[in-house]
Design a protein around this motif. Structure first.
Motif, PDB file in Angstrom:
ATOM      1  N   TYR A 107       0.873  -1.174   0.000  1.00 18.88           N
ATOM      2  CA  TYR A 107       0.000   0.000   0.000  1.00 18.88           C
ATOM      3  C   TYR A 107       0.907   1.220   0.000  1.00 18.88           C
ATOM      4  N   SER A 108       0.558   2.236  -0.800  1.00 19.93           N
ATOM      5  CA  SER A 108       1.353   3.465  -0.769  1.00 19.93           C
ATOM      6  C   SER A 108       0.456   4.647  -1.119  1.00 19.93           C
ATOM      7  N   VAL A 109       0.924   5.810  -0.765  1.00 20.00           N
ATOM      8  CA  VAL A 109       0.149   7.000  -1.088  1.00 20.00           C
ATOM      9  C   VAL A 109       1.093   8.116  -1.510  1.00 20.00           C
ATOM     10  N   THR A 110       0.737   8.793  -2.633  1.00 15.38           N
ATOM     11  CA  THR A 110       1.566   9.921  -3.094  1.00 15.38           C
ATOM     12  C   THR A 110       0.643  11.059  -3.512  1.00 15.38           C
ATOM     13  N   GLY A 111       1.217  12.241  -3.516  1.00 18.19           N
ATOM     14  CA  GLY A 111       0.409  13.392  -3.930  1.00 18.19           C
ATOM     15  C   GLY A 111       0.858  13.867  -5.287  1.00 18.19           C
ATOM     16  N   PHE A 112      -0.010  14.549  -5.994  1.00 13.13           N
ATOM     17  CA  PHE A 112       0.445  15.210  -7.218  1.00 13.13           C
ATOM     18  C   PHE A 112      -0.123  16.621  -7.286  1.00 13.13           C
ATOM     19  N   SER A 113       0.625  17.444  -8.066  1.00 14.09           N
ATOM     20  CA  SER A 113       0.336  18.878  -8.010  1.00 14.09           C
ATOM     21  C   SER A 113      -0.446  19.333  -9.233  1.00 14.09           C
ATOM     22  N   PRO A 114      -0.952  20.605  -9.203  1.00  6.96           N
ATOM     23  CA  PRO A 114      -1.866  21.058 -10.244  1.00  6.96           C
ATOM     24  C   PRO A 114      -1.254  21.064 -11.636  1.00  6.96           C
ATOM     25  N   GLY A 115       0.077  21.306 -11.696  1.00  3.87           N
ATOM     26  CA  GLY A 115       0.735  21.428 -12.997  1.00  3.87           C
ATOM     27  C   GLY A 115       0.331  20.310 -13.942  1.00  3.87           C
ATOM     28  N   LYS A 116       0.207  19.137 -13.406  1.00  4.42           N
ATOM     29  CA  LYS A 116      -0.088  17.970 -14.225  1.00  4.42           C
ATOM     30  C   LYS A 116      -1.525  17.908 -14.711  1.00  4.42           C
ATOM     31  N   ARG A 117      -2.390  18.627 -14.016  1.00  3.63           N
ATOM     32  CA  ARG A 117      -3.794  18.315 -14.219  1.00  3.63           C
ATOM     33  C   ARG A 117      -4.597  19.332 -15.036  1.00  3.63           C
ATOM     34  N   GLY A 118      -3.955  20.431 -15.437  1.00  8.22           N
ATOM     35  CA  GLY A 118      -4.708  21.391 -16.237  1.00  8.22           C
ATOM     36  C   GLY A 118      -5.611  22.228 -15.351  1.00  8.22           C
ATOM     37  N   PRO A 119      -6.301  23.194 -15.939  1.00  3.88           N
ATOM     38  CA  PRO A 119      -7.075  24.125 -15.142  1.00  3.88           C
ATOM     39  C   PRO A 119      -8.319  23.466 -14.543  1.00  3.88           C
ATOM     40  N   SER A 120      -8.373  23.435 -13.245  1.00  8.63           N
ATOM     41  CA  SER A 120      -9.535  22.892 -12.555  1.00  8.63           C
ATOM     42  C   SER A 120      -9.431  23.311 -11.106  1.00  8.63           C
TER      43      SER A 120
ATOM     44  N   ASP B 202      -5.666  20.763   2.188  1.00  8.10           N
ATOM     45  CA  ASP B 202      -6.467  19.533   2.335  1.00  8.10           C
ATOM     46  C   ASP B 202      -5.644  18.330   1.893  1.00  8.10           C
ATOM     47  N   GLN B 203      -4.999  18.531   0.761  1.00  8.76           N
ATOM     48  CA  GLN B 203      -4.219  17.416   0.207  1.00  8.76           C
ATOM     49  C   GLN B 203      -3.158  16.969   1.204  1.00  8.76           C
ATOM     50  N   GLN B 204      -2.437  17.953   1.768  1.00  8.67           N
ATOM     51  CA  GLN B 204      -1.348  17.640   2.689  1.00  8.67           C
ATOM     52  C   GLN B 204      -1.872  16.916   3.932  1.00  8.67           C
ATOM     53  N   GLU B 205      -3.023  17.404   4.442  1.00  8.80           N
ATOM     54  CA  GLU B 205      -3.594  16.772   5.635  1.00  8.80           C
ATOM     55  C   GLU B 205      -3.976  15.329   5.361  1.00  8.80           C
ATOM     56  N   TRP B 206      -4.588  15.126   4.223  1.00  6.60           N
ATOM     57  CA  TRP B 206      -4.983  13.763   3.854  1.00  6.60           C
ATOM     58  C   TRP B 206      -3.756  12.857   3.689  1.00  6.60           C
ATOM     59  N   LEU B 207      -2.769  13.408   3.024  1.00  3.03           N
ATOM     60  CA  LEU B 207      -1.552  12.618   2.794  1.00  3.03           C
ATOM     61  C   LEU B 207      -0.949  12.186   4.118  1.00  3.03           C
ATOM     62  N   GLU B 208      -0.894  13.144   5.018  1.00  2.00           N
ATOM     63  CA  GLU B 208      -0.311  12.854   6.334  1.00  2.00           C
ATOM     64  C   GLU B 208      -1.091  11.757   7.047  1.00  2.00           C
ATOM     65  N   ALA B 209      -2.431  11.936   7.052  1.00  4.24           N
ATOM     66  CA  ALA B 209      -3.275  10.954   7.748  1.00  4.24           C
ATOM     67  C   ALA B 209      -3.133   9.581   7.125  1.00  4.24           C
TER      68      ALA B 209
ATOM     69  N   ARG C  69      -0.675   8.427   5.312  1.00  5.14           N
ATOM     70  CA  ARG C  69       0.672   7.874   5.520  1.00  5.14           C
ATOM     71  C   ARG C  69       0.791   7.259   6.905  1.00  5.14           C
ATOM     72  N   GLU C  70       0.144   7.914   7.847  1.00  5.78           N
ATOM     73  CA  GLU C  70       0.192   7.407   9.217  1.00  5.78           C
ATOM     74  C   GLU C  70      -0.439   6.012   9.285  1.00  5.78           C
ATOM     75  N   VAL C  71      -1.611   5.895   8.641  1.00  2.03           N
ATOM     76  CA  VAL C  71      -2.283   4.582   8.649  1.00  2.03           C
ATOM     77  C   VAL C  71      -1.407   3.533   7.971  1.00  2.03           C
ATOM     78  N   ILE C  72      -0.848   3.938   6.835  1.00  7.96           N
ATOM     79  CA  ILE C  72      -0.050   2.976   6.060  1.00  7.96           C
ATOM     80  C   ILE C  72       1.190   2.527   6.832  1.00  7.96           C
ATOM     81  N   SER C  73       1.758   3.449   7.610  1.00  6.41           N
ATOM     82  CA  SER C  73       2.999   3.099   8.308  1.00  6.41           C
ATOM     83  C   SER C  73       2.748   2.230   9.542  1.00  6.41           C
ATOM     84  N   ARG C  74       1.435   2.148   9.984  1.00  4.48           N
ATOM     85  CA  ARG C  74       1.128   1.335  11.166  1.00  4.48           C
ATOM     86  C   ARG C  74       1.078  -0.132  10.794  1.00  4.48           C
TER      87      ARG C  74
END
Ligand SMILES: Nc1nc2c(ncn2[C@@H]2O[C@H](COP(=O)(O)OP(=O)(O)OP(=O)(O)O)[C@@H](O)[C@H]2O)c(=O)[nH]1
Length: 804
Positions: free
Chosen positions: A138-151, A175-182, A184-189
């Motif tokens: 299981y893994s989780v990564t974030g991605f930034s707006p640059g990749k996704r076009g205007p939205s 929001d993204q950062q908070e979710w990622l953190e949460a 990641r915490e679950v995944i690392s347990r």
């Protein structure tokens, strides 16, 4: 909408439109927002008749399902633990579109609740994702707006589980950062035992199924009326063995990759195509559809990449980008898949050359030639219309005809001549159909003319079933003769009633091979130039129908008999005669072909006897090269005004078992050479060894132009005939100054037709038959020609034929 379609539709909507199980959904998912999902369901009462309104509560916290008899009840009627519970769609059983069967274990018993919901939407399953640990992939990564076009929803999270990838979108980076953190915490347990159990339960009841249920799209949805069964595969749930089995059963395979994941498209060529190649028949390739899913996401893999793969792999029928999320191209995808099976483009079109395959060109060329009834190289309006009727059951309107010709004319030179379409135009038109994705039009044409998927002619088309009992024979019927005469007239361009080698070659251009060898010119009548005459041509078809009915059916198939004469199959052109024994018993026959086996010692003049039947004297026979000699001769003769075919078959002394050859024939000729004293002995031997008195037999004294020598045998040929109650030997010579047909052949047919007439009366009997016939013969032949003439009139085959 049928019951099953509602559920299927809802299932597809839940999975693809609402994305309820993936975390990618734009729709609020109530069950994640509140602990309890409450809904009113109609539950079947104890009396098993009436459905009663009940309140059901699904508790996420407790993992229970409860239901209450009254809305204001505080005490539930039952509490069912999720781990004990299972649910199945049961519209039929419950008699409602949105029916569910809930079954669960209570003690040692299984209890059933039969319920339905008034709205199908709310009755669908909801999903949740189980989050495991890093060391369980299981893994989780974030991605930034640059990749996704205007939205607005630009901040993304990719959550990978061992079975699939989930994309989540956030409105703000925070929001993204908070979710990622949460997350990641679950995944690392590390996972607890409870976690394992929860994962199991959640996967069973709430997470998107690894594998979609098999879906059958009913036959009546598509014009071709074939049902479609969609089978999903899941690596997580199924073994490789099951995958291979499914691959080998499939008629079409969709390879799905994610347009946003480069690795997944790489896997198409590195893994999926080789795997499918190994597990499918190399002579019968399964069409593949390359499906770029998640087209709603910004892509790493452009359509060019998939087009390049498609160009490298002929089996890839088409590539399509779709989005299961917003349902873009989903129905198209299944449409393409059905089309790939029913109307594959592979056999028709070569994308590299951007032209039709040579097999397709060959097939369409044959169709053009068959449809060009006057063989002028142009399909005129009448011919185009009857072609259209043949293939599509309706003629074209004059405007549609003009439009079609204009399109072709505008695009390509020499495609329209006069008022008709040339072969070039016809091919171009079909290429347009194919290039515009209307393969089904070309396939309809091809299939109507007998072609199957590999562009070979279908076995049933060329070789329809025809039962021929042992004592029956096969002949062409009137219809088939009319058809074949039309074919002759169409190719006899100079109207000399004979087919030149070029004309014959053109006639057979619709065959994959030339069915007649050079011996045919010595089997049937030809003109002075050695070209097969009209009469010789029909004789050869008669011979083929008699001796090789399968070959004859095949030839009729290549010529398009069943299509042009609107017959169910080529077999409609063949008459199977009744048992010969019945003919003899009833003392009459409808048959028109009679077989005569010709026996004689070496060099006794057998070939001479056969060739003389075709009107060739010894001088012209000597010009026949050895390799062009034939063991058969067939032509017509008239008996009591009826045209009959006599088929002479030369039997070789010593090299075949005569007892095999004997029973099938209608009359036997035993030839001896009057100039050879040892010649008659062979005839006597054949007669005594192989012949019974039931088959008429005639002794022919050949080379009667030579001095007669005494035969070295215990009796003279005359005494032999008397002893065996045969007519006396018939003297015969083909060493005549001018070639001429002799009466002996009519005599043979007469005796073959009336085998029960006493042999002693033969001479008188045969004389009457042939004299009466002479006048009628000429008349009969002329009549035949007049009758059959309208066949190839420009009004078309059918009208000509029917007017008869
Ligand atoms: N004078 C004369 N010669 C003939 C006649 N018919 C055939 N011949 C000759 O007799 C020889 C044999 O004739 P074929 O017709 O080939 O005899 P066959 O029985 O078919 O011969 P095999 O196939 O070798 O058994 C040839 O040299 C012919 O030219 C005839 O009517 N008169």
């Amino acid at each position: 909408m049928p019951l099953s379609s509602v559920l299927r539709d809802q299932w597809i909507r839940a999975k693809y439109e609402r994305r309820e199980f993936t975390g990618e959904s734009d729709h609020p998912q109530r069950e994640y927002d509140s602990d309890i999902l409450e809904s009113i369901l109609w539950k079947k009462g104890k009396d098993k008749k009436a459905f009663l309104k009940r309140t059901f509560q699904l508790s996420r916290k407790e993992f229970t399902l409860r239901y209450f008899v009254r809305e204001d009840s505080k005490v539930p009627k039952a509490v069912i633990y999720m781990k004990d519970l299972n649910v199945a769609f049961q519209p039929e059983k419950i008699g409602h579109n949105h029916g569910l069967q809930i079954f669960y274990l209570q003690g040692e018993h299984t209890r059933n609740l039969f319920v339905y919901h008034e709205s199908g939407k709310d009755a669908t399953e909801r999903g949740a994702i189980f989050i495991g640990t890093e060391n369980h992939s299981y893994s989780v990564t974030g991605f930034s707006p640059g990749k996704r076009g205007p939205s607005r929803w630009n901040w993304g999270i990719t959550m990978r589980t061992p079975v699939r990838e989930f994309i989540f979108l956030c409105e703000h980076e925070q929001d993204q950062q908070e979710w990622l953190e949460a997350l990641r915490e679950v995944i690392s347990r590390p996972m607890t035992r409870q976690d394992y159990a929860t994962r199991y339960i959640k996967q069973r009841i709430t997470e998107v199924p690894y594998r979609a249920e098999e879906i059958t799209i009913p036959a009546d949805v598509i014009p071709e009326r074939v049902p479609t069964l969609i089978v999903d595969y899941s690596e997580a749930e199924q073994t490789d063995e099951q995958l291979f089995q499914e691959i080998s059963k499939a008629n079409v395979i969709c390879i799905v990759y994610s347009v946003s994941d480069k690795r997944s498209i790489e896997k198409v060529t590195s893994y999926w195509i080789p795997l499918i190649t190994v597990h499918t028949d190399k002579y019968n390739r399964v069409p593949l559809i390359l499906v770029g899913n998640k087209s709603d996401l910004p892509g790493n893999c452009s359509m060019e990449t998939s087009l390049a793969i498609m160009n490298q792999h002929r089996d890839i029928e088409t590539c399509v980008e779709c989005s299961a999320k917003n349902l873009k191209n989903i129905s198209e995808l299944f449409f393409y898949a059905q089309k790939a099976v029913l109307h594959p483009s592979g056999p028709l079109y070569c994308p590299k050359k951007k032209y039709m395959t040579s097999l397709c060109v060959q097939a369409l060329t044959r169709i053009f030639k068959v449809s060009d009834l006057d063989n002028d190289g142009i399909l005129n309006d009448d011919q185009l219309n009857s072609f259209q009727r043949t293939c599509f059951n309706s003629p074209l309107s004059p405007k549609a005809l003009d439009d079609m010709k204009n399109v072709v004319r505008r695009n390509i030179r020499d495609a329209v001549l006069g008022d008709g379409l040339t072969l070039k135009g016809f091919l171009f038109l079909n290429m347009l159909f194919i290039q515009r994705g209307r393969h089904e039009t070309t396939w309809t044409i091809l299939r109507r003319f007998g072609y199957e998927d590999d562009l070979g002619l279908h076995r049933d088309y060329l070789l329809p079933e025809l039962k021929v009992p042992p004592d029956a024979t096969t002949e062409l019927n009137h219809d088939a003769y009319l058809f074949l005469q039309g074919i002759f007239d169409k190719h006899d361009k100079d109207h000399d009633s004979a087919l030149s080698p070029e004309e014959l070659k053109d006639l057979f251009s619709v065959f994959p091979y030339i069915p007649w060898g050079p011996d045919v010119s010595n089997t049937v009548c030809t003109n002075d130039r050695g070209w097969i005459t009209y009469q010789g041509y029909l004789s050869q078809w008669t011979l083929t129908a008699y001796l090789d009915v399968d070959g004859c059916l095949e030839s009729l198939g290549y010529l398009g008999y069943s299509i042009l004469f609107a017959q169910e199959s080529q077999a409609a052109g063949i008459t199977v005669t009744r048992d010969k024994k019945i003919d003899i018993k009833k003392r009459q026959t409808q048959r028109s072909v009679f077989l005569c086996n010709v026996f004689g010692d070496f060099q006794s003049g057998k070939s001479g006897f056969l060739q003389a039947f075709l009107g060739r004297n010894l001088r012209s026979q000597r010009k026949i090269p050895k390799e062009h000699r034939s063991d058969y001769a067939i032509s017509t003769t008239y008996v009591y005004g009826q045209e009959k075919y006599l088929l002479l078959h030369k039997m070789f002394p010593g090299d075949c078992d005569l007892s095999d050859a004997y029973p099938a024939c209608d009359i036997v000729c035993l030839l001896y050479d009057v100039g050879n004293p040892f010649s008659f002995k062979y005839c006597a031997k054949v007669y005594q060894q192989y012949l019974d008195s039931k088959t008429p037999c005639m002794i022919i004294a050949t080379k009667s132009d030579l001095p007669v020598v005494r035969q070295l045998y215990s009796c003279t040929p005359m005494e032999f005939c008397r002893k065996h109650k045969m007519p006396p030997p018939q003297f015969f010579s083909c060493n005549t100054v001018t070639p001429r047909r002799q009466a002996i052949y009519t005599k043979l047919v007469t005796v073959a037709m009336y085998p029960y007439v006493s042999q002693a009366k033969w001479n008188n009997f045969c004389l009457c038959a042939s004299v009466g016939a002479a006048v009628l013969a000429v008349l009969g032949f002329a009549l035949h020609r007049v009758l059959v003439k309208p066949w190839c009139s420009s009004a078309g085959l059918l009208s000509g034929h029917r007017s008869l």
